[in-house]
Write an enzyme that holds these catalytic residues in place. Sequence first.
Site, PDB file in Angstrom:
ATOM      1  CG  ASN A  40      -1.773  -1.198   1.376  1.00 12.06           C
ATOM      2  OD1 ASN A  40      -1.534  -2.024   2.243  1.00 12.06           O
ATOM      3  ND2 ASN A  40      -2.754  -1.348   0.516  1.00 12.06           N
ATOM      4  CG  HIS A  68      -3.941  -3.424  -2.356  1.00  8.43           C
ATOM      5  ND1 HIS A  68      -4.983  -2.819  -3.035  1.00  8.43           N
ATOM      6  CD2 HIS A  68      -4.405  -3.685  -1.114  1.00  8.43           C
ATOM      7  CE1 HIS A  68      -6.019  -2.711  -2.231  1.00  8.43           C
ATOM      8  NE2 HIS A  68      -5.706  -3.233  -1.054  1.00  8.43           N
ATOM      9  CG  HIS A 182      -5.161  -8.647   3.594  1.00  6.89           C
ATOM     10  ND1 HIS A 182      -5.215  -7.840   2.472  1.00  6.89           N
ATOM     11  CD2 HIS A 182      -6.431  -9.074   3.791  1.00  6.89           C
ATOM     12  CE1 HIS A 182      -6.461  -7.824   2.009  1.00  6.89           C
ATOM     13  NE2 HIS A 182      -7.212  -8.551   2.790  1.00  6.89           N
ATOM     14  CG  HIS A 184      -4.108  -2.405   6.700  1.00  2.00           C
ATOM     15  ND1 HIS A 184      -4.155  -1.236   5.966  1.00  2.00           N
ATOM     16  CD2 HIS A 184      -3.460  -3.306   5.914  1.00  2.00           C
ATOM     17  CE1 HIS A 184      -3.569  -1.414   4.795  1.00  2.00           C
ATOM     18  NE2 HIS A 184      -3.151  -2.671   4.729  1.00  2.00           N
TER      19      HIS A 184
HETATM   20 FE   LIG Z   1      -2.478  -3.861   2.990  1.00  2.00          FE
HETATM   21 FE   LIG Z   2      -3.719  -6.749   1.310  1.00  2.00          FE
END
Ligand SMILES: [Fe+2]
Ligand SMILES: [Fe+2]
Length: 265
Positions: A40, A68, A182, A184
Amino acid sequence: MKLLFIGDIVGQPGRHAVKELLPKLREQHELDFVVANGENSAGGSGITPKTAGEIFAAGVDVITSGDHLWDQKEVMELLVGEKRFLRPLNYPTGTPGQGSGLYEIQNSKSKIKNSIGILNVQGRTFMQPPLEHPFLLAAEEVKRLRERAKIIFVDFHAEATSEKIAFGRFLDGQVSAVVGTHTHVQTADEQIFRGGTAYLSDAGFTGPHESVLGREIEPIIQRFLTGMPQRFEVARERVILHGALIEIDDASGRALKIQRVAETV
Ligand SMILES: [Fe+2]
Ligand SMILES: [Fe+2]
């Protein structure tokens, strides 16, 4: 040896946090190796050679990723040319890039040189896109890495805690540590399994915590209220570096200690 893993770096605030805090953490904990999830790092979505360059320059040795991966098309440059950048291992054969890597380390105290294997795998429960079998492919890859390295670190990028814990238990005794990414959200279940593998379901994220998982709060509430698409800008305030600090016995590769990290900028 001591390894720091940094949870998903979100946007400019996340990159800034790493730049600001990592040199201090490296010194304070006498770190030998640093791995960070960078999926990210570019505006909250994906990664580019520029954001990866900033993260490496801040003192990160290897960058992992996740779902992502494809958000920025420039990622192709990293997949093809950057040995320190990993994508989830369980993409179908033929996908550019690599899911694991072997790197050289030197223990900062004993000065003894060693190899470390880093592995990035993505879960399949509540995850898109559906990838190949994470457990079976990880087991094969770990076997291959163990011929060259006793110290192996795994970033398991997955949503469901059940899949993450099962995956960690499955690799217990085969790798030094399995840390999840993932969601967070940092979990409080750090432990060392009986076989000697350190485990944490999720490292959390590095970025603005006055947010919803790193994004501005209001558009996300609106999205849940109306179902309409919104622009999710990266938030700015209360920037925290999240991660896990792991101490590993160089000779056996067994984890000695795991500790959650939460450092405010
Ligand atoms: Fe992430
Ligand atoms: Fe992710």
